[in-house]
Design a protein around this motif. Structure first.
Motif, PDB file in Angstrom:
ATOM      1  N   GLY A  65       0.820  -1.201   0.000  1.00 43.93           N
ATOM      2  CA  GLY A  65       0.000   0.000   0.000  1.00 43.93           C
ATOM      3  C   GLY A  65       0.855   1.253   0.000  1.00 43.93           C
ATOM      4  N   LEU A  66       0.243   2.347  -0.364  1.00 40.55           N
ATOM      5  CA  LEU A  66       0.874   3.654  -0.316  1.00 40.55           C
ATOM      6  C   LEU A  66       0.062   4.521   0.625  1.00 40.55           C
ATOM      7  CD1 LEU A  66       1.482   4.341  -4.113  1.00 40.55           C
ATOM      8  CD2 LEU A  66       3.177   3.658  -2.419  1.00 40.55           C
ATOM      9  N   ILE A  67       0.739   5.190   1.513  1.00 36.48           N
ATOM     10  CA  ILE A  67       0.078   6.076   2.462  1.00 36.48           C
ATOM     11  C   ILE A  67       0.740   7.438   2.325  1.00 36.48           C
ATOM     12  CG2 ILE A  67      -0.468   6.489   4.881  1.00 36.48           C
ATOM     13  CD1 ILE A  67       0.037   3.382   5.218  1.00 36.48           C
ATOM     14  N   PHE A  68      -0.048   8.452   2.100  1.00 39.24           N
ATOM     15  CA  PHE A  68       0.487   9.787   1.891  1.00 39.24           C
ATOM     16  C   PHE A  68       0.342  10.613   3.165  1.00 39.24           C
ATOM     17  CE2 PHE A  68      -0.590   8.193  -2.252  1.00 39.24           C
ATOM     18  CZ  PHE A  68       0.495   8.588  -3.023  1.00 39.24           C
ATOM     19  N   GLY A  69       1.320  11.476   3.415  1.00 35.57           N
ATOM     20  CA  GLY A  69       1.280  12.390   4.548  1.00 35.57           C
ATOM     21  C   GLY A  69       1.506  13.808   4.066  1.00 35.57           C
ATOM     22  N   CYS A  70       1.132  14.757   4.902  1.00 33.18           N
ATOM     23  CA  CYS A  70       1.264  16.172   4.528  1.00 33.18           C
ATOM     24  C   CYS A  70       2.671  16.711   4.748  1.00 33.18           C
ATOM     25  CB  CYS A  70       0.287  17.017   5.346  1.00 33.18           C
ATOM     26  SG  CYS A  70      -1.424  16.706   4.924  1.00 33.18           S
ATOM     27  N   THR A  71       3.387  16.162   5.707  1.00 34.10           N
ATOM     28  CA  THR A  71       4.716  16.672   6.027  1.00 34.10           C
ATOM     29  C   THR A  71       5.712  15.527   6.157  1.00 34.10           C
ATOM     30  OG1 THR A  71       4.389  16.546   8.421  1.00 34.10           O
ATOM     31  CG2 THR A  71       3.703  18.593   7.332  1.00 34.10           C
ATOM     32  N   LYS A  72       7.003  15.867   6.050  1.00 35.21           N
ATOM     33  CA  LYS A  72       8.045  14.857   6.267  1.00 35.21           C
ATOM     34  C   LYS A  72       7.950  14.305   7.684  1.00 35.21           C
ATOM     35  CE  LYS A  72      11.508  16.882   3.249  1.00 35.21           C
ATOM     36  NZ  LYS A  72      12.859  17.429   3.199  1.00 35.21           N
ATOM     37  N   ALA A  73       7.710  15.194   8.636  1.00 38.00           N
ATOM     38  CA  ALA A  73       7.613  14.765  10.038  1.00 38.00           C
ATOM     39  C   ALA A  73       6.474  13.759  10.219  1.00 38.00           C
ATOM     40  CB  ALA A  73       7.403  15.975  10.946  1.00 38.00           C
ATOM     41  N   GLN A  74       5.337  13.999   9.575  1.00 37.43           N
ATOM     42  CA  GLN A  74       4.205  13.087   9.680  1.00 37.43           C
ATOM     43  C   GLN A  74       4.548  11.730   9.066  1.00 37.43           C
ATOM     44  OE1 GLN A  74       0.737  13.916   7.220  1.00 37.43           O
ATOM     45  NE2 GLN A  74      -0.606  13.363   8.918  1.00 37.43           N
ATOM     46  N   VAL A  75       5.222  11.733   7.928  1.00 38.55           N
ATOM     47  CA  VAL A  75       5.614  10.488   7.265  1.00 38.55           C
ATOM     48  C   VAL A  75       6.621   9.731   8.138  1.00 38.55           C
ATOM     49  CG1 VAL A  75       6.810   9.536   5.250  1.00 38.55           C
ATOM     50  CG2 VAL A  75       5.096  11.332   4.955  1.00 38.55           C
ATOM     51  N   ASP A  76       7.601  10.435   8.679  1.00 41.23           N
ATOM     52  CA  ASP A  76       8.594   9.805   9.556  1.00 41.23           C
ATOM     53  C   ASP A  76       7.931   9.197  10.786  1.00 41.23           C
ATOM     54  OD1 ASP A  76      10.574  10.616   7.805  1.00 41.23           O
ATOM     55  OD2 ASP A  76      11.196  12.333   9.019  1.00 41.23           O
ATOM     56  N   GLU A  77       7.020   9.950  11.388  1.00 36.23           N
ATOM     57  CA  GLU A  77       6.317   9.499  12.589  1.00 36.23           C
ATOM     58  C   GLU A  77       5.493   8.235  12.309  1.00 36.23           C
ATOM     59  OE1 GLU A  77       2.509  11.311  14.769  1.00 36.23           O
ATOM     60  OE2 GLU A  77       4.257  12.653  14.822  1.00 36.23           O
ATOM     61  N   LEU A  78       4.780   8.220  11.213  1.00 36.02           N
ATOM     62  CA  LEU A  78       3.959   7.059  10.873  1.00 36.02           C
ATOM     63  C   LEU A  78       4.823   5.846  10.552  1.00 36.02           C
ATOM     64  CD1 LEU A  78       1.236   5.747  10.404  1.00 36.02           C
ATOM     65  CD2 LEU A  78       1.316   6.611   8.058  1.00 36.02           C
ATOM     66  N   THR A  79       5.908   6.057   9.825  1.00 34.18           N
ATOM     67  CA  THR A  79       6.802   4.945   9.499  1.00 34.18           C
ATOM     68  C   THR A  79       7.351   4.308  10.766  1.00 34.18           C
ATOM     69  OG1 THR A  79       7.432   6.025   7.425  1.00 34.18           O
ATOM     70  CG2 THR A  79       8.876   4.284   8.217  1.00 34.18           C
ATOM     71  N   GLU A  80       7.814   5.131  11.696  1.00 31.80           N
ATOM     72  CA  GLU A  80       8.352   4.609  12.962  1.00 31.80           C
ATOM     73  C   GLU A  80       7.269   3.888  13.770  1.00 31.80           C
ATOM     74  OE1 GLU A  80      11.559   4.435  13.706  1.00 31.80           O
ATOM     75  OE2 GLU A  80      11.869   5.359  11.748  1.00 31.80           O
ATOM     76  N   ALA A  84       7.388  -0.031  14.761  1.00 35.03           N
ATOM     77  CA  ALA A  84       7.296  -0.408  16.173  1.00 35.03           C
ATOM     78  C   ALA A  84       6.197  -1.434  16.422  1.00 35.03           C
ATOM     79  CB  ALA A  84       7.051   0.842  17.030  1.00 35.03           C
ATOM     80  N   ARG A  85       5.167  -1.437  15.572  1.00 33.43           N
ATOM     81  CA  ARG A  85       4.074  -2.408  15.704  1.00 33.43           C
ATOM     82  C   ARG A  85       4.361  -3.700  14.952  1.00 33.43           C
ATOM     83  NH1 ARG A  85      -1.460  -0.307  16.671  1.00 33.43           N
ATOM     84  NH2 ARG A  85      -1.229   1.731  17.618  1.00 33.43           N
ATOM     85  N   GLY A  86       5.533  -3.798  14.321  1.00 34.89           N
ATOM     86  CA  GLY A  86       5.914  -5.027  13.648  1.00 34.89           C
ATOM     87  C   GLY A  86       5.582  -5.099  12.172  1.00 34.89           C
ATOM     88  N   TYR A  87       5.111  -3.997  11.602  1.00 39.17           N
ATOM     89  CA  TYR A  87       4.803  -3.969  10.168  1.00 39.17           C
ATOM     90  C   TYR A  87       6.070  -3.644   9.374  1.00 39.17           C
ATOM     91  CZ  TYR A  87      -0.054  -3.686  11.668  1.00 39.17           C
ATOM     92  OH  TYR A  87      -1.265  -3.935  12.252  1.00 39.17           O
ATOM     93  N   SER A  88       6.137  -4.124   8.162  1.00 38.06           N
ATOM     94  CA  SER A  88       7.209  -3.756   7.255  1.00 38.06           C
ATOM     95  C   SER A  88       6.807  -2.432   6.623  1.00 38.06           C
ATOM     96  CB  SER A  88       7.374  -4.834   6.180  1.00 38.06           C
ATOM     97  OG  SER A  88       8.340  -4.450   5.249  1.00 38.06           O
ATOM     98  N   ALA A  89       7.633  -1.404   6.801  1.00 36.89           N
ATOM     99  CA  ALA A  89       7.289  -0.075   6.297  1.00 36.89           C
ATOM    100  C   ALA A  89       8.546   0.668   5.902  1.00 36.89           C
ATOM    101  CB  ALA A  89       6.534   0.722   7.366  1.00 36.89           C
ATOM    102  N   ASP A  90       8.411   1.559   4.952  1.00 44.12           N
ATOM    103  CA  ASP A  90       9.502   2.432   4.543  1.00 44.12           C
ATOM    104  C   ASP A  90       8.888   3.764   4.156  1.00 44.12           C
ATOM    105  OD1 ASP A  90      12.059   3.318   4.044  1.00 44.12           O
ATOM    106  OD2 ASP A  90      12.517   1.744   2.594  1.00 44.12           O
ATOM    107  N   LYS A  91       9.715   4.747   3.991  1.00 47.81           N
ATOM    108  CA  LYS A  91       9.221   6.095   3.670  1.00 47.81           C
ATOM    109  C   LYS A  91       9.908   6.630   2.439  1.00 47.81           C
ATOM    110  CE  LYS A  91      12.459   7.726   7.056  1.00 47.81           C
ATOM    111  NZ  LYS A  91      12.595   8.129   8.414  1.00 47.81           N
ATOM    112  N   LEU A  92       9.230   7.534   1.785  1.00 51.33           N
ATOM    113  CA  LEU A  92       9.762   8.192   0.597  1.00 51.33           C
ATOM    114  C   LEU A  92       9.290   9.644   0.650  1.00 51.33           C
ATOM    115  CD1 LEU A  92      11.131   7.992  -2.214  1.00 51.33           C
ATOM    116  CD2 LEU A  92       8.881   7.430  -3.123  1.00 51.33           C
ATOM    117  N   HIS A  93      10.226  10.567   0.724  1.00 56.65           N
ATOM    118  CA  HIS A  93       9.868  11.974   0.760  1.00 56.65           C
ATOM    119  C   HIS A  93       9.848  12.534  -0.658  1.00 56.65           C
ATOM    120  CE1 HIS A  93       9.950  12.147   5.065  1.00 56.65           C
ATOM    121  NE2 HIS A  93      11.190  11.686   5.105  1.00 56.65           N
TER     122      HIS A  93
END
Length: 96
Positions: A65-80, A84-93
């Motif tokens: 899936g792709l999840i969009f955020g409004c800010t880099k901070a929001q994307v970083d926060e969601l990725t972390e 932390a919940r055990g999901y495989s996730a990465d970010k792209l700014h």
């Protein structure tokens, strides 16, 4: 829209835009769709966004899936939070 702790809030014109320089409603972005791809969105309060997302991922057995955020901070926060919940996730700014 209430301010997000540590992340500010989305600028009014950016909430439903493709990019900051090419505004337009999200609904107009997808002019070509593929029958095998399901697109959807859900508006939730920012305080429960991570919990709702985790439940949706589990309930629908989402693999990609792709999840969009409004800010880099929001994307970083969601990725972390997802990691932390055990999901495989990465970010792209977007300013790469």
């Amino acid at each position: 829209m209430p301010a997000r702790p540590g992340g500010g809030k989305c600028p009014p014109g950016l909430q439903r835009s493709r990019t900051a320089t090419a505004p337009g409603r999200i609904g107009r972005m997808a002019t070509v769709t593929v029958p095998t791809i399901e697109q959807s969105y859900l508006e939730v309060d920012w305080r429960s966004k991570t919990e709702v997302l985790a439940r949706l991922i589990d309930f629908h057995d989402v693999r990609y899936g792709l999840i969009f955020g409004c800010t880099k901070a929001q994307v970083d926060e969601l990725t972390e939070a997802l990691l932390a919940r055990g999901y495989s996730a990465d970010k792209l700014h977007g300013d790469m």
